[in-house]
Design a protein around this motif. Structure first.
Motif, PDB file in Angstrom:
ATOM      1  N   PRO A  65     -10.382   4.636  -5.462  1.00 26.68           N
ATOM      2  CA  PRO A  65     -10.016   3.531  -4.566  1.00 26.68           C
ATOM      3  C   PRO A  65      -8.581   3.060  -4.743  1.00 26.68           C
ATOM      4  CG  PRO A  65     -11.543   2.789  -6.272  1.00 26.68           C
ATOM      5  CD  PRO A  65     -11.500   4.270  -6.358  1.00 26.68           C
ATOM      6  N   VAL A  66      -8.041   3.155  -5.967  1.00 28.86           N
ATOM      7  CA  VAL A  66      -6.646   2.780  -6.208  1.00 28.86           C
ATOM      8  C   VAL A  66      -5.729   3.744  -5.464  1.00 28.86           C
ATOM      9  CG1 VAL A  66      -4.857   2.434  -7.944  1.00 28.86           C
ATOM     10  CG2 VAL A  66      -7.220   1.791  -8.447  1.00 28.86           C
ATOM     11  N   ARG A  67      -6.020   5.027  -5.570  1.00 30.59           N
ATOM     12  CA  ARG A  67      -5.206   6.026  -4.884  1.00 30.59           C
ATOM     13  C   ARG A  67      -5.274   5.846  -3.373  1.00 30.59           C
ATOM     14  NH1 ARG A  67      -7.105  10.835  -8.965  1.00 30.59           N
ATOM     15  NH2 ARG A  67      -5.241  10.843 -10.303  1.00 30.59           N
ATOM     16  N   ALA A  68      -6.456   5.519  -2.873  1.00 34.39           N
ATOM     17  CA  ALA A  68      -6.622   5.349  -1.424  1.00 34.39           C
ATOM     18  C   ALA A  68      -5.769   4.199  -0.899  1.00 34.39           C
ATOM     19  CB  ALA A  68      -8.097   5.119  -1.091  1.00 34.39           C
ATOM     20  N   VAL A  69      -5.770   3.059  -1.601  1.00 35.76           N
ATOM     21  CA  VAL A  69      -4.987   1.919  -1.133  1.00 35.76           C
ATOM     22  C   VAL A  69      -3.498   2.206  -1.298  1.00 35.76           C
ATOM     23  CG1 VAL A  69      -4.854   0.551  -3.278  1.00 35.76           C
ATOM     24  CG2 VAL A  69      -4.947  -0.621  -1.090  1.00 35.76           C
ATOM     25  N   ARG A  70      -3.122   2.986  -2.300  1.00 33.38           N
ATOM     26  CA  ARG A  70      -1.713   3.335  -2.472  1.00 33.38           C
ATOM     27  C   ARG A  70      -1.229   4.257  -1.354  1.00 33.38           C
ATOM     28  NH1 ARG A  70      -1.242   4.236  -9.063  1.00 33.38           N
ATOM     29  NH2 ARG A  70      -1.143   1.997  -9.595  1.00 33.38           N
ATOM     30  N   VAL A  71      -2.098   5.133  -0.891  1.00 33.87           N
ATOM     31  CA  VAL A  71      -1.740   5.983   0.245  1.00 33.87           C
ATOM     32  C   VAL A  71      -1.442   5.114   1.462  1.00 33.87           C
ATOM     33  CG1 VAL A  71      -2.637   7.661   1.910  1.00 33.87           C
ATOM     34  CG2 VAL A  71      -2.942   8.048  -0.538  1.00 33.87           C
ATOM     35  N   ARG A  72      -2.279   4.111   1.686  1.00 41.14           N
ATOM     36  CA  ARG A  72      -2.043   3.191   2.804  1.00 41.14           C
ATOM     37  C   ARG A  72      -0.752   2.406   2.609  1.00 41.14           C
ATOM     38  NH1 ARG A  72      -6.987  -0.552   3.980  1.00 41.14           N
ATOM     39  NH2 ARG A  72      -5.623  -1.076   5.735  1.00 41.14           N
ATOM     40  N   MET A  73      -0.488   1.983   1.378  1.00 42.71           N
ATOM     41  CA  MET A  73       0.738   1.245   1.099  1.00 42.71           C
ATOM     42  C   MET A  73       1.973   2.089   1.385  1.00 42.71           C
ATOM     43  SD  MET A  73      -0.365  -0.646  -2.450  1.00 42.71           S
ATOM     44  CE  MET A  73       1.314  -1.132  -2.867  1.00 42.71           C
TER      45      MET A  73
END
Length: 410
Positions: A371-379
């Motif tokens: 989930p951390v990686r997923a939100v960072r991709v969006r960022m």
């Protein structure tokens, strides 16, 4: 220098526009600093703007404020809609700070003010001055103290184009439309950052059965190339290397990468591998141990001795370790063990190796990271959108301000 500016001013001219030297666009004012030893002058409600405090285009506040009596004794008051810009200070060596006041403020002697003349929109004037930044920076001189200084007389020679007031308003509105869109994206980015912080904390929250170990137990820690006397001749090779300035908090910046020469036999020792965690040795106390995981974008690439290379073994995902070193607990550790000197703080490899970190099963590490990686991709996607819009905005607004592109009345 005067001839160079004059040549630039004889460029494109928009039909029907006036071209006015800055000295004639409004009333120029100088600021001042009330006595700092008189407590009656300071601590009031009037923001006192200095070269150091002017950090945004819309000028609304300052960390130093004057009382009414302070503003009348040694400073200068200007109302909303005044253009302020820095004419002296260290910032002038790299940037030209300019903005428009959103309320009544006082300002110091490091700044100048222009109250726009009738027929000139306040924000248009500030944007027009801002658009001449590249030329203005060529006028900056260095004082005996090493700070930058703008000569007012030379600055006043620069011309700006002045269209009709209606067209000024349309140009300002076009700029504002970009700002609204960028502002919405920046608010979205802010929410994503809050989400990333919460998800990171959740990923690191201790679970039953987690082990703990020192960094030395789960990774190899090494310093890089020591700069100085470089080897010459056969058997050497010149390669790019990462220095402290390249290793930021959560990312690696390769916009400006230096090169260093080493003996070819040392390449294996100093070469980075994709997945290496890079941590900085020194800097401000609250920035000790900042770092990011190397993605291998430059091959081969070295690192200097003030950047630690942490190469994880089979028990640790480097992204999980990076998450921990950047967490409040990780920061607290570096601040606790860091050696503080007058100007900076530092850590050594022994302290990095001794840091105790959680070591969940590798599968759990990667699951928690998802989930951390997923939100960072969006960022990153939103950051790219903002950067793209900023680039488009700069080009469009510069064309509008120069009259190369015209906006028809609605």
């Amino acid at each position: 220098m005067r001839g160079e500016v004059a040549l630039r001013d004889r460029g494109f001219r928009a039909a029907g526009w006036r071209y006015v030297p800055l000295k004639d666009v409004g009333t120029w004012l100088s600021g001042g600093t009330p006595s700092t030893s008189n407590d009656a002058y300071w601590g009031g409600d009037i923001p006192w703007i200095s070269g150091a405090s002017m950090k945004s285009f819309r000028i609304t506040d300052s960390d130093r404020k004057l009382t009414d009596i302070g503003a009348k004794n040694g400073s200068r008051l200007v109302s909303k809609g005044t253009t302020l810009f820095v004419v002296r200070g260290m910032s002038l060596k790299s940037e030209f700070r300019v903005g428009v006041t959103e309320r009544t403020v006082a300002f110091g002697q490091d700044c100048k003010a222009i109250i726009p003349a009738e027929g000139i929109d306040p924000e248009f004037l500030a944007r027009a001055v801002q658009s001449r930044t590249s030329e203005i920076l060529t006028l900056v001189e260095e004082t005996s103290h090493g700070t930058g200084r703008l000569d007012t007389a030379r600055l006043q020679e620069l011309e700006i184009p002045v269209p009709s007031l209606d067209e000024q308003h349309r140009i300002v509105a076009a700029h504002a439309a970009f700002e609204r869109r960028i502002g919405a994206l920046e608010r979205m980015l802010g929410k994503l950052r809050v989400a990333e912080e919460a998800l990171s904390a959740e990923a690191l929250a201790p679970r039953f059965g987690w082990e703990y170990a020192t960094v030395e137990d789960i990774a190899d820690v090494a310093a890089g190339v020591t700069l100085g006397a470089e080897p010459l001749g056969e058997g050497t090779v010149e390669l790019p290397y990462l220095r402290v300035a390249n290793v930021l908090d959560g990312r690696i910046d390769t916009a400006d990468v230096k090169r260093v020469r080493i003996v070819r036999s040392q390449l294996e020792r100093f070469a980075l591998r994709k997945g290496d965690l890079l941590l900085t040795e020194g800097g401000d106390l609250d920035k000790l141990g900042r770092g990011a995981v190397w993605d291998g974008r430059i091959e081969p690439c070295l690192h200097q001795n003030h950047v630690f290379r942490v190469r994880c073994g089979s028990r640790m995902d480097p992204d999980f370790l990076a998450l921990y070193t950047a967490s409040p607990k990780g920061r607290a550790y570096f601040q606790r063990v860091g050696k503080q000197t007058t100007n900076l703080a530092s850590i050594n490899s022994t302290q990095v190796k001794a840091m105790r970190v959680p070591v969940p099963p590798l599968e759990a590490q990667r699951r928690n990271l998802e989930p951390v990686r997923a939100v960072r991709v969006r960022m990153r996607a939103v950051e790219r959108q903002i950067a793209k819009l900023r680039t488009i905005q700069q080009g469009v607004v510069e064309d509008l301000l120069a009259g190369r592109v015209r906006l028809a009345a609605a």
